[in-house]
Design an enzyme around this catalytic site. Sequence first.
Site, PDB file in Angstrom:
ATOM      1  N   SER A  14       0.862  -1.181   0.000  1.00  0.00           N
ATOM      2  CA  SER A  14       0.000   0.000   0.000  1.00  0.00           C
ATOM      3  C   SER A  14       0.894   1.225   0.000  1.00  0.00           C
ATOM      4  O   SER A  14       2.078   1.142   0.376  1.00  0.00           O
ATOM      5  CB  SER A  14      -0.856   0.000   1.277  1.00  0.00           C
ATOM      6  OG  SER A  14      -1.523   1.240   1.451  1.00  0.00           O
ATOM      7  N   TYR A  60      -2.363  -1.184  10.332  1.00  0.00           N
ATOM      8  CA  TYR A  60      -2.270  -1.318   8.874  1.00  0.00           C
ATOM      9  C   TYR A  60      -0.926  -0.774   8.380  1.00  0.00           C
ATOM     10  O   TYR A  60      -0.238  -1.413   7.582  1.00  0.00           O
ATOM     11  CB  TYR A  60      -3.435  -0.563   8.238  1.00  0.00           C
ATOM     12  CG  TYR A  60      -3.613  -0.768   6.754  1.00  0.00           C
ATOM     13  CD1 TYR A  60      -4.310  -1.863   6.255  1.00  0.00           C
ATOM     14  CD2 TYR A  60      -3.106   0.152   5.837  1.00  0.00           C
ATOM     15  CE1 TYR A  60      -4.494  -2.040   4.886  1.00  0.00           C
ATOM     16  CE2 TYR A  60      -3.288  -0.011   4.478  1.00  0.00           C
ATOM     17  CZ  TYR A  60      -3.987  -1.114   4.004  1.00  0.00           C
ATOM     18  OH  TYR A  60      -4.160  -1.270   2.648  1.00  0.00           O
TER      19      TYR A  60
HETATM   20  P1  NAD Z   1     -11.413  -6.226  -0.391  1.00  0.00           P
HETATM   21  O1  NAD Z   1     -12.034  -6.161   0.950  1.00  0.00           O
HETATM   22  O2  NAD Z   1     -12.230  -5.914  -1.598  1.00  0.00           O
HETATM   23  O3  NAD Z   1     -10.767  -7.640  -0.633  1.00  0.00           O
HETATM   24  C1  NAD Z   1     -10.042  -8.275   0.377  1.00  0.00           C
HETATM   25  C2  NAD Z   1     -10.041  -9.734   0.073  1.00  0.00           C
HETATM   26  O4  NAD Z   1      -9.349 -10.406   1.137  1.00  0.00           O
HETATM   27  C3  NAD Z   1     -11.447 -10.329   0.004  1.00  0.00           C
HETATM   28  O5  NAD Z   1     -11.482 -11.321  -1.014  1.00  0.00           O
HETATM   29  C4  NAD Z   1     -11.597 -10.964   1.373  1.00  0.00           C
HETATM   30  O6  NAD Z   1     -12.516 -12.015   1.372  1.00  0.00           O
HETATM   31  C5  NAD Z   1     -10.181 -11.439   1.609  1.00  0.00           C
HETATM   32  N1  NAD Z   1      -9.870 -11.700   2.999  1.00  0.00           N
HETATM   33  C6  NAD Z   1     -10.122 -10.935   4.078  1.00  0.00           C
HETATM   34  N2  NAD Z   1      -9.730 -11.566   5.180  1.00  0.00           N
HETATM   35  C7  NAD Z   1      -9.227 -12.759   4.797  1.00  0.00           C
HETATM   36  C8  NAD Z   1      -8.678 -13.859   5.486  1.00  0.00           C
HETATM   37  N3  NAD Z   1      -8.597 -13.871   6.815  1.00  0.00           N
HETATM   38  N4  NAD Z   1      -8.266 -14.923   4.771  1.00  0.00           N
HETATM   39  C9  NAD Z   1      -8.375 -14.950   3.421  1.00  0.00           C
HETATM   40  N5  NAD Z   1      -8.885 -13.925   2.714  1.00  0.00           N
HETATM   41  C10 NAD Z   1      -9.309 -12.849   3.406  1.00  0.00           C
HETATM   42  O7  NAD Z   1     -10.132  -5.289  -0.300  1.00  0.00           O
HETATM   43  P2  NAD Z   1      -9.175  -4.656  -1.399  1.00  0.00           P
HETATM   44  O8  NAD Z   1      -9.314  -3.194  -1.303  1.00  0.00           O
HETATM   45  O9  NAD Z   1      -9.314  -5.316  -2.705  1.00  0.00           O
HETATM   46  O10 NAD Z   1      -7.772  -4.993  -0.745  1.00  0.00           O
HETATM   47  C11 NAD Z   1      -6.921  -6.002  -1.222  1.00  0.00           C
HETATM   48  C12 NAD Z   1      -5.511  -5.692  -0.766  1.00  0.00           C
HETATM   49  O11 NAD Z   1      -5.100  -4.439  -1.317  1.00  0.00           O
HETATM   50  C13 NAD Z   1      -5.365  -5.572   0.742  1.00  0.00           C
HETATM   51  O12 NAD Z   1      -4.149  -6.154   1.165  1.00  0.00           O
HETATM   52  C14 NAD Z   1      -5.325  -4.076   0.965  1.00  0.00           C
HETATM   53  O13 NAD Z   1      -4.640  -3.729   2.119  1.00  0.00           O
HETATM   54  C15 NAD Z   1      -4.604  -3.633  -0.291  1.00  0.00           C
HETATM   55  N6  NAD Z   1      -4.810  -2.230  -0.616  1.00  0.00           N
HETATM   56  C16 NAD Z   1      -6.066  -1.764  -0.906  1.00  0.00           C
HETATM   57  C17 NAD Z   1      -6.207  -0.416  -1.215  1.00  0.00           C
HETATM   58  C18 NAD Z   1      -7.541   0.180  -1.552  1.00  0.00           C
HETATM   59  O14 NAD Z   1      -7.643   1.397  -1.629  1.00  0.00           O
HETATM   60  N7  NAD Z   1      -8.571  -0.624  -1.773  1.00  0.00           N
HETATM   61  C19 NAD Z   1      -5.096   0.435  -1.227  1.00  0.00           C
HETATM   62  C20 NAD Z   1      -3.849  -0.090  -0.919  1.00  0.00           C
HETATM   63  C21 NAD Z   1      -3.719  -1.423  -0.623  1.00  0.00           C
END
Ligand code: NAD
Length: 261
Positions: free
Chosen positions: A143, A156
Amino acid sequence: MSLAGRTAVVTGSTSGIGLAVAEALAAEGARLVLNSFTDSAADHALAAALAARIGTSAAYVGADMADPAACERLIAEAAARFGSVDILVNNAGIQHVAPIEDFPPDKWNAILAINLSSAFHTIRAAVPAMKAKGWGRIVNIASAHGLIASPYKSAYVAAKHGLVGLTKTVALELAEAGATCNAICPGYVMTPLVEAQIPDQMEAHQMDRDTVIREVMLARQPTRQFVAATEIGATALFLCSDAARQITGTTISVDGGWTAM
Ligand code: NAD
């Protein structure tokens, strides 16, 4: 570029960025293992639909990334199903927003386990086969918060900084093995994870929804636009290409200029 014959595991890939990364890799011919912590008919149907839509093989393996044994089982089941794990994308992640003095210790533990320790456990399980094959790609979805901080996100930010450190160390250990390890550092991508933190941000900052989006989220991104999940998919795909074989141990920001400020 073709990833035909390669097997990719993407943790947390039933929605958001993980699903977009899985779709990008599948579109280039990779066999896909989707994952989340549930194990429902809808999860398996998602994998079947992806396989049918794109014309590749895909399976769903339920495994809770908070559980070290489940992380190892995910890699073992993927290898048993498709013969090897060539591409590992550590994407599963959760968020909690609260001032440090109110931050619940169980949320701290869960965020460290899912956002950081799971990558240690999956990488540990996947690396021997990558070394034996002389080819591998590990992409950790960190991130912008792996590079800089924001208030109210202590766990985080700590986990994502840790993931960047893990990325560098693994890259050095794999440097002569034909396998790379990199981290992608997205800015704000409108996914369920971001949608879910808006109410907490509203409370923490005492702002309404539109003001949080404008003043807290997009204020950090000079482009004033959310990053698209497909743009993270395209970046992961590039890191898996042969053109990226000398890119290892680094971070690639896809954040609309956030970390340039
Ligand atoms: P999201 O909530 O849409 O997806 C998260 C996924 O992780 C889902 O499929 C969920 O079911 C799964 N998950 C959650 N807990 C879990 C567990 N205990 N075991 C297995 N799977 C699990 O979120 P996203 O925004 O797509 O985030 C995905 C990644 O990207 C994360 O690591 C997040 O920190 C990172 N990220 C997101 C953003 C953003 O703005 N959305 C920015 C930077 C980084």
